[in-house]
Scaffold this motif. Structure first.
Motif, short mmCIF file in Angstrom:
data_model
loop_
_atom_site.label_atom_id
_atom_site.label_comp_id
_atom_site.label_asym_id
_atom_site.label_seq_id
_atom_site.Cartn_x
_atom_site.Cartn_y
_atom_site.Cartn_z
N ILE A 209 0.85 -1.20 0.00
CA ILE A 209 0.00 0.00 0.00
C ILE A 209 0.88 1.25 0.00
O ILE A 209 0.60 2.22 -0.70
CB ILE A 209 -0.97 0.00 1.20
CG1 ILE A 209 -1.98 -1.15 1.07
CG2 ILE A 209 -1.70 1.34 1.33
CD1 ILE A 209 -2.91 -1.05 -0.12
N ALA A 210 1.99 1.20 0.73
CA ALA A 210 2.90 2.35 0.76
C ALA A 210 3.50 2.60 -0.63
O ALA A 210 3.59 3.75 -1.07
CB ALA A 210 4.01 2.12 1.78
N THR B 163 0.53 4.09 -2.78
CA THR B 163 0.15 5.47 -2.46
C THR B 163 1.26 6.46 -2.81
O THR B 163 0.98 7.56 -3.29
CB THR B 163 -0.25 5.62 -0.98
OG1 THR B 163 0.82 5.15 -0.15
CG2 THR B 163 -1.52 4.85 -0.66
N ASN C 189 -2.88 9.47 -0.27
CA ASN C 189 -2.73 8.76 0.99
C ASN C 189 -3.63 7.52 0.99
O ASN C 189 -4.48 7.35 0.10
CB ASN C 189 -3.03 9.68 2.19
CG ASN C 189 -4.43 10.26 2.15
OD1 ASN C 189 -5.35 9.68 1.61
ND2 ASN C 189 -4.58 11.44 2.74
N ALA C 190 -3.43 6.65 1.95
CA ALA C 190 -4.18 5.39 2.00
C ALA C 190 -5.70 5.62 2.08
O ALA C 190 -6.45 4.94 1.37
CB ALA C 190 -3.69 4.53 3.16
N LEU D 27 -6.93 6.26 -1.35
CA LEU D 27 -6.90 5.04 -2.16
C LEU D 27 -8.14 4.20 -1.89
O LEU D 27 -8.85 3.78 -2.81
CB LEU D 27 -5.63 4.23 -1.86
CG LEU D 27 -5.42 2.97 -2.69
CD1 LEU D 27 -3.93 2.69 -2.83
CD2 LEU D 27 -6.10 1.75 -2.11
N TYR D 28 -8.40 3.96 -0.60
CA TYR D 28 -9.55 3.11 -0.23
C TYR D 28 -10.88 3.76 -0.63
O TYR D 28 -11.78 3.08 -1.12
CB TYR D 28 -9.53 2.80 1.26
CG TYR D 28 -8.37 1.91 1.66
CD1 TYR D 28 -8.21 0.63 1.11
CD2 TYR D 28 -7.42 2.35 2.57
CE1 TYR D 28 -7.14 -0.17 1.47
CE2 TYR D 28 -6.35 1.54 2.93
CZ TYR D 28 -6.22 0.29 2.38
OH TYR D 28 -5.16 -0.51 2.73
N ASN E 214 -10.22 -1.67 -1.79
CA ASN E 214 -9.01 -2.26 -1.22
C ASN E 214 -7.97 -2.53 -2.31
O ASN E 214 -8.19 -2.24 -3.48
CB ASN E 214 -9.35 -3.52 -0.43
CG ASN E 214 -9.97 -4.61 -1.30
OD1 ASN E 214 -9.89 -4.59 -2.53
ND2 ASN E 214 -10.59 -5.58 -0.66
N LYS E 215 -6.85 -3.10 -1.91
CA LYS E 215 -5.75 -3.36 -2.84
C LYS E 215 -6.20 -4.30 -3.97
O LYS E 215 -5.84 -4.09 -5.14
CB LYS E 215 -4.56 -3.96 -2.08
CG LYS E 215 -3.37 -4.29 -2.95
CD LYS E 215 -2.25 -4.86 -2.07
CE LYS E 215 -1.21 -5.56 -2.87
NZ LYS E 215 -0.18 -6.19 -2.01
#
Length: 193
Positions: free
Chosen positions: A32-33, A36, A42-43, A46-47, A52-53
């Motif tokens: 995730i890092a 992003t 930022n996370a 993203l969400y 999710n991923k």
């Protein structure tokens, strides 16, 4: 009614950057890092935007397929040989584009998936199988039209997919466009009409 803060990023550009990370690292190795940072968000953004991923990966996979437009162009070519030629050269060129991760997201992603990512591996395999099925169907039409009289459409599709996957692996290992185009030339010399 209160409105949320407006997005401060372009979701299409962010998705393209995520695609680059997935192409370079595969699904499991893309943190995730990593995502992003590359996407410039930022996370929570993203969400909120992509889920999710796994959902982000599926959207990136759809974007990747859009970029493989040479596949549809190839399948529309008038002869089986032209189909194969367009796929071979298109793959060699696409996999060696400047400023783009080398190698194929389907192949690299499937190879890097462990047990915890079985759903992603299965999706990648299903999409690869769909590509081979489209190629087999095109070869069946060519055979019905009198081309490829001696070849089995399924065997021919499997052969071409194996060469294409080899090209993508060689590209990921650093082969140049010229080297990969030579593979295409040798393959085309062995193609029987």
């Amino acid at each position: 009614m209160a409105m949320g803060r407006p997005r401060e990023f372009d979701p299409d550009q962010a998705l393209d950057r995520a695609l680059e990370v997935f192409r370079r690292n595969g699904f499991e190795s893309a943190s995730i890092a990593d995502l992003t940072t590359a996407m410039g968000i930022n996370a929570p953004s993203l969400y909120a935007t992509f889920g999710n991923k796994e959902a982000l990966f599926r959207k990136a996979l759809d974007r990747y397929i859009e970029k493989l437009g040479y596949w549809n162009e190839a399948l529309a070519k008038p002869t089986a040989r032209e189909v194969v030629e367009h796929l071979l050269y298109g793959t060699a060129d696409f996999m060696t584009e400047e400023d783009s991760p080398r190698g194929c997201l389907f192949v690299r992603g499937a190879l890097s998936c462990g047990e915890s990512s079985e759903a992603i591996r299965a999706e990648l395999e299903a999409r690869r199988v769909a590509g081979e099925a489209a190629l087999r169907e095109r070869f069946e039409r060519a055979r019905a039209a009198g081309e490829c009289a001696l070849c089995d459409p399924g065997d021919a599709a499997s052969y071409v997919m194996t060469i294409l996957e080899g090209i993508t692996l060689r590209a990921a290992a650093g082969a140049t466009r010229d080297e990969l185009r030579k593979v295409a030339e040798v393959t085309l010399r062995s193609w029987v009409n």
